[in-house]
Motif scaffolding. Structure first.
Motif, PDB file in Angstrom:
ATOM      1  N   GLN A 244      -6.170   8.167   8.527  1.00 45.69           N
ATOM      2  CA  GLN A 244      -7.540   8.473   8.928  1.00 45.69           C
ATOM      3  C   GLN A 244      -7.954   9.755   8.234  1.00 45.69           C
ATOM      4  O   GLN A 244      -7.367  10.822   8.449  1.00 45.69           O
ATOM      5  CB  GLN A 244      -7.625   8.641  10.453  1.00 45.69           C
ATOM      6  N   THR A 245      -8.946   9.667   7.360  1.00 44.33           N
ATOM      7  CA  THR A 245      -9.359  10.817   6.548  1.00 44.33           C
ATOM      8  C   THR A 245     -10.638  11.469   7.048  1.00 44.33           C
ATOM      9  O   THR A 245     -11.148  12.386   6.418  1.00 44.33           O
ATOM     10  CB  THR A 245      -9.556  10.355   5.093  1.00 44.33           C
TER      11      THR A 245
ATOM     12  N   ARG B  19     -11.924   2.714   1.125  1.00 44.14           N
ATOM     13  CA  ARG B  19     -12.404   3.596   2.192  1.00 44.14           C
ATOM     14  C   ARG B  19     -13.215   2.769   3.191  1.00 44.14           C
ATOM     15  O   ARG B  19     -14.176   2.096   2.812  1.00 44.14           O
ATOM     16  CB  ARG B  19     -13.260   4.722   1.634  1.00 44.14           C
TER      17      ARG B  19
ATOM     18  N   GLY C  30      -8.025   3.203  -4.104  1.00 47.58           N
ATOM     19  CA  GLY C  30      -8.152   3.204  -2.645  1.00 47.58           C
ATOM     20  C   GLY C  30      -9.299   2.365  -2.117  1.00 47.58           C
ATOM     21  O   GLY C  30     -10.224   1.990  -2.849  1.00 47.58           O
TER      22      GLY C  30
ATOM     23  N   ARG D 113      -5.713  -3.284  -4.817  1.00 46.60           N
ATOM     24  CA  ARG D 113      -6.850  -2.630  -4.163  1.00 46.60           C
ATOM     25  C   ARG D 113      -8.032  -3.588  -4.041  1.00 46.60           C
ATOM     26  O   ARG D 113      -8.675  -3.687  -2.987  1.00 46.60           O
ATOM     27  CB  ARG D 113      -7.244  -1.381  -4.955  1.00 46.60           C
TER      28      ARG D 113
ATOM     29  N   GLU E 151     -13.477   7.484   9.514  1.00 52.75           N
ATOM     30  CA  GLU E 151     -13.136   7.003   8.182  1.00 52.75           C
ATOM     31  C   GLU E 151     -11.636   6.765   8.052  1.00 52.75           C
ATOM     32  O   GLU E 151     -10.819   7.568   8.507  1.00 52.75           O
ATOM     33  CB  GLU E 151     -13.602   8.037   7.152  1.00 52.75           C
TER      34      GLU E 151
ATOM     35  N   THR F 225     -15.526   3.006   6.464  1.00 48.82           N
ATOM     36  CA  THR F 225     -16.347   3.940   7.254  1.00 48.82           C
ATOM     37  C   THR F 225     -17.009   3.173   8.397  1.00 48.82           C
ATOM     38  O   THR F 225     -17.685   2.159   8.159  1.00 48.82           O
ATOM     39  CB  THR F 225     -17.433   4.590   6.380  1.00 48.82           C
TER      40      THR F 225
ATOM     41  N   VAL G  81     -12.569   3.320  -3.893  1.00 41.20           N
ATOM     42  CA  VAL G  81     -12.539   4.722  -4.329  1.00 41.20           C
ATOM     43  C   VAL G  81     -11.285   4.956  -5.153  1.00 41.20           C
ATOM     44  O   VAL G  81     -10.361   4.143  -5.175  1.00 41.20           O
ATOM     45  CB  VAL G  81     -12.542   5.688  -3.116  1.00 41.20           C
TER      46      VAL G  81
ATOM     47  N   ARG H 263      -8.403   8.136  -5.990  1.00 40.42           N
ATOM     48  CA  ARG H 263      -7.972   9.460  -5.544  1.00 40.42           C
ATOM     49  C   ARG H 263      -6.532   9.705  -5.985  1.00 40.42           C
ATOM     50  O   ARG H 263      -5.660   8.846  -5.767  1.00 40.42           O
ATOM     51  CB  ARG H 263      -8.070   9.560  -4.023  1.00 40.42           C
TER      52      ARG H 263
ATOM     53  N   TYR I 266       0.850  -1.193   0.000  1.00 45.81           N
ATOM     54  CA  TYR I 266       0.000   0.000   0.000  1.00 45.81           C
ATOM     55  C   TYR I 266       0.885   1.242   0.000  1.00 45.81           C
ATOM     56  O   TYR I 266       2.019   1.224   0.475  1.00 45.81           O
ATOM     57  CB  TYR I 266      -0.939   0.005   1.207  1.00 45.81           C
TER      58      TYR I 266
ATOM     59  N   THR J 248      -8.732   5.577   5.059  1.00 46.06           N
ATOM     60  CA  THR J 248      -8.530   5.391   3.622  1.00 46.06           C
ATOM     61  C   THR J 248      -7.152   4.763   3.377  1.00 46.06           C
ATOM     62  O   THR J 248      -6.145   5.236   3.915  1.00 46.06           O
ATOM     63  CB  THR J 248      -8.632   6.725   2.860  1.00 46.06           C
TER      64      THR J 248
ATOM     65  N   LEU K 283      -4.531   3.652   0.270  1.00 43.99           N
ATOM     66  CA  LEU K 283      -4.264   3.876  -1.150  1.00 43.99           C
ATOM     67  C   LEU K 283      -3.249   2.857  -1.675  1.00 43.99           C
ATOM     68  O   LEU K 283      -2.256   2.538  -0.987  1.00 43.99           O
ATOM     69  CB  LEU K 283      -3.732   5.290  -1.379  1.00 43.99           C
TER      70      LEU K 283
END
Length: 627
Positions: A171-172, A215, A213, A187, A176, A217, A206, A208, A166, A178, A180
């Motif tokens: 923590q976004t 995500r 990525g 992924r 949440e 939640t 996702v 980005r 990765y 994320t 990448l």
């Protein structure tokens, strides 16, 4: 035959009255103020030598005591008053040391024959006995934040185990995370892994910054579970800490969504209580950062006992919540340390990390959530506002010699007292989330005694005035009502004692209200009897009709009041609950005494024979006809 009870019914009523008197009787025997001495650990011995040390400490301090006796793993010392009890505690604690808990208590003086029947006095609430009341608030947002921090480390660990490359894990958002990846297939593999491993999160793919990525939640249902767990775990931890303080008959209960009420009867040292209850001390175990680690994944922290710093990884291996037991001890050089044992889950996490980190250093971070006053300018004026902050300092940084399991020892502590307090906090359990004091209230023992005297006087005055009025206005029937009223008070106190209910000042108000309500039922019955007599009915028929026809009105009035009392109990807290409990029990007992008991007495006096008049306080009550 009108107004004649069968023998079995009279005997049943008599049995209820006798039992009510017996189980109310212990409340006439006042409790002794006492110290109860027990071991702070299961291995601590309570024997005659400890008893002798206790007596010697009191004699040297010239503190009089009524008796000192040893029981099953506990020593009880009785005193004449509360001031002597409070004065004696620090002397005994100093003489015995930290290995013993010296608790303030009230010891019943109930005779053995009553105790053998299960009879005991009512407990006194904080407003009557004295003590300290705390309202504490759990930081629910911090509970979510801590969960996210631990989950962040677990995500990284699982990705490493699966050898998935990765680019970043961060923590976004508040709830949440994320991850990448440079490649889409990696992924997709991580997405499948996340859906299997992290069921508390909603996993979505996702894109980005030209990266692929995942995500994660946190589910809303899981967030609510975390918040509920934080409050319930803090409840359990606070109860354990109260037990460590050695407080008799404490109250620790939830209030609303995120608040906890703590009441400590008999405690006057609020500073000690706040320090132990409010201490949000926790531990974090982290690896020291590698020299080539980036600043985004590391943090610099100070040591507690020396002016140095160290750079640690942000990832948390485990926290103090994984500690199963903790005990103060000393190393081979006589320096204080804390020996701790992890639970099985914590041991597995520790082994998984340290097996690949041999010869690296691991830090033990001491984490405290504190409050401080900060000057803020509002409307041109400088005011003080409380600011919450987190203080993290290193207490130990040691090299990992081999893979670690469930057993640890923490060194680097300043003193034995610090080691003892840390062991106490860890032994009683770490708080699942920080907790802050919202309200503090102290009731002195002298004020509690004044409340008792004022409450007793109010009951006596209310009871006495009702007695005088009823005899003056209703003659013999008034005397019958007064007998039932006394029986009602006895039965009410007996039921509260049997239910181990706590008597508070609002509870005394409930007793006074019950006295008035009980007489109100008799007034309705007696006025109905008078009305039937004025309409020409015979005395026996008037008595029968008065009780039967007034019952519906009495029942309706009492049942609506009982519903209101139950609602107060369901939604109320503290004093409101005390009032609701007393009122609810009083309604039921007053229905029994005002209707069943008075009718039984009236039937014994008038039933089954010819009468020409009733002594019910009115000339118009005289009847010229027979039975």
């Amino acid at each position: 035959m009108l107004n004649k009870n069968p023998l079995w019914k009279n005997l049943l009523i008599l049995a209820v009255l006798v039992l009510g008197f017996i189980y109310a009787l212990p409340n006439l025997y006042p409790d002794d103020y006492a110290l109860q001495i027990s071991g702070s650990r299961g291995s601590t011995v309570i024997d005659d030598a400890v008893l002798e040390r206790t007596r010697n400490a009191l004699n040297e301090a010239k503190i009089p005591f009524k008796s000192a006796e040893i029981g099953e793993s506990v020593i009880t010392v009785r005193f004449a008053d509360n001031d002597t009890q409070l004065n004696a505690q620090p002397w005994v604690q100093r003489a015995l040391g930290d290995g013993y808990i010296v608790a303030l208590n009230l010891v019943p003086t109930t005779p053995d024959w009553l105790s053998n029947m299960g009879a005991s006095p009512m407990k006194l609430g904080l407003d009557l006995r004295g003590g300290v009341h705390f309202l504490m608030e759990v930081d629910l947002e911090k509970a979510i934040e801590q969960t996210m921090e631990v989950s962040l480390g677990e995500v990284k660990g699982d990705l490493r185990e699966e050898r998935l490359r990765y680019r970043s894990v961060e923590q976004t958002g508040e709830r949440e995370i994320t991850v990448l990846f440079p490649q889409e297939d990696e992924r997709d593999e991580a997405l499948n892994l996340s859906r299997r491993q992290f069921t508390d999160f909603l996993a979505e793919g996702v894109e980005r910054d030209d990266m692929f990525g995942v995500r994660l939640t946190l589910l809303e249902s899981r967030a609510k579970e975390i918040e509920d767990y934080a409050v319930s775990q803090n409840l359990s931890t606070l109860r354990n800490r109260v037990n460590e303080l050695g407080v008799a008959e404490p109250l620790v209960q939830r209030q609303g969504r995120g608040r906890i009420v703590v009441e400590l009867p008999g405690v006057q040292d609020t500073a000690l209580a706040k320090r132990i209850l409010g201490a949000t001390a926790n531990l974090e175990f982290r690896l020291e950062a590698k020299p080539d680690a980036g600043s985004a994944s590391t943090e610099r922290h100070e040591f507690r006992n020396r002016p140095q710093t160290a750079i640690l990884e942000k990832d948390i291996i485990i926290t103090g919540s994984s500690v199963a037991s903790a005990a103060q001890n000393f190393d081979e050089n006589g320096r204080p340390q804390v020996n701790i044992k992890l639970d099985s889950a914590g041991g597995k996490k520790m082994y998984r990390v340290t097996v690949d980190a041999i010869h690296r250093k691991m830090a033990v971070l001491f984490v405290e959530h504190k409050e401080r006053n900060r000057e803020v300018r509002e409307n041109g004026e400088v005011v003080l506002k409380k600011e919450r902050y987190v203080e993290k300092k290193i207490i130990s940084l040691a090299t990992i010699q081999s893979a670690l399991g469930t057993d640890f020892r923490i060194t680097g502590l300043d003193s034995a007292a610090e080691a003892g307090e840390l062991a106490l906090l860890l032994r009683s359990g770490a708080l699942a989330a920080p907790i802050y004091f919202v309200e503090e209230r102290t009731v002195g023992p002298s004020l509690g005694q004044k409340n008792i005297e004022a409450g007793t006087l109010s009951v006596q005055l209310g009871f006495g005035l009702v007695l005088i009025f009823m005899i003056f206005y209703y003659r013999f029937f008034g005397l019958v009502a007064n007998i039932a009223l006394a029986a009602n008070v006895f039965i009410l106190i007996a039921v509260m004692s049997l239910l181990s209910a706590t008597l508070t000042l609002p509870g005394i108000a409930g007793i006074v209200l019950t006295v008035g309500m009980a007489v109100d039922a008799n007034v309705l019955i007696y006025e109905r009897i008078r009305e039937e007599l004025r309409n020409g009915m015979t005395p026996q028929s008037a008595i029968h009709a008065g009780y039967d026809r007034a019952f519906v009105s009495i029942f309706d009035a009492n049942i609506t009041t009982l519903i209101a009392a139950l609602i107060l109990f369901a939604v109320g807290t503290g004093p409101v609950k005390g009032f609701a409990v007393t009122l609810s029990i009083g309604i039921v007992t007053s229905m029994f005494t005002a209707i069943v008991v008075t009718r039984a007495v009236v039937n014994l006096a008038y039933g089954g024979r010819r009468i020409d008049k009733l002594s019910i306080g009115s000339a118009k009550s005289i009847a010229v006809t027979g039975a």
